[in-house]
Design a protein around this motif. Sequence first.
Motif: not given
Length: 443
Positions: A17, A21, A307, A312, A315
């Motif tokens: 992940e 990203l 995340d 970001k 989440l």
Amino acid sequence: MIVIIGGSFAGVQAALELRRLNKQQKIVIYEKETYLGYVPNGLNEFLKGKINSLEEAILYDVAELKSKQIDVHLGSECTFVDPAAKELTIVKAGQAELVSYDQLIVAAGSIQRPLALEQGTNLVYQTKTLADAQQTLDKLQGDVSSVAVLGGGIIGIELASALRQFKPELQITILEKFDRLLELAVDEVISSAITEKLQESNIQLHTGIDFESIHEDAQSACIRTNEGSFKTDMIIKAPNLEPNHQILEDAITLDIDGSSIVNRNFQAEDSIYVLGDLLRLTLMPIKEKFYMPLINNSVRTALVAADHISGKKELTFESTKTNVFAAFGMTVVRSGAQKRNERFTSYHINKCNGVYSLPGKDSPQVYVVIFVREDNHQILGIQAASEADISPFANLFSLVIRGKLTVEELATHDFFFHAAYPSKETHCLNEIALDYLYNEEKR
């Protein structure tokens, strides 16, 4: 540089992940084993003939990760974390080196809790790691006519079921400390159905067991308990798991059970994130934290941490404790809370159970249990068991719990029906919700 300690499900998912990203970030995984992502029930799959070797239960391919510019170091164990210096001690082939990090993700997983009475014994086996499973398999493939499984939870009954398929003539005994099989895992309605199947498979079950000692000679062991002695060729322990927290003891704050104390982003310190089986997670329906070492939980914690590290910050995750297991010809699906969790709430939890029919040939039966918050009728948990494969129900149950549906909403929820497909005019969840409402009128 982002360093990840542990190359199982949480660690690898975090790396993937993070790479998705951020294409430029340097990501390094250090894993003490020589493989990535061994599925802990791999031995069961082999015993049931679903895979041809234990290595087939290794989920991740190192070459694929490296193709994504994720640096992977196998056989590399982290032995110390220094948060002040932002350094790790990594030992590989007996040689130690210091590794610096900008952000650290610890995903060291869980371990099987050692039992005091097994000290100094040679006939006690376990199954969690690939090495454990191989050692256990080697023993099973030899001259073994009887096995005692220590623990009647999910791990224990799945193992006993697989053993019965592998060696039909094997004498199998399950020794469980609680008063019934699967006491912590499922309601007694489903536990009773599984127990009946277990007995039909000629497996001996003893509950309420307190283990006192193990004595063994070259070929067999004798387990002494409050219910007498049990002689067997081999012992396989299948107790619950605990956090593998040793490298974190001097680095961050741990809870009383060894789980890591983290914030909602799974961050323990400014530059340290802790994932998966090292955590107690919030059980979404009742907002209480429990230790829930499930692969799906590990993966979701990894997504949230990646995340957040990537900036970001969108989440969050609370678990519905959704999972599926199968034993003795029955598939069990569960999601959410159950009646025994009532002691953690300020409200009562009611229960309704029934036996319903599924669409398909011969209309197979399904045992269903729902757990309902008494004051507002929110459905807090669902469990089901059937000889049919009801594993797809897991995602449905999770959505019901996460959606906070009430019994009234579930009673009339418009589940699909079409005569050309396997379906019924009313779903078993419609039916049990209606039964709950009818039974409430009589309470």
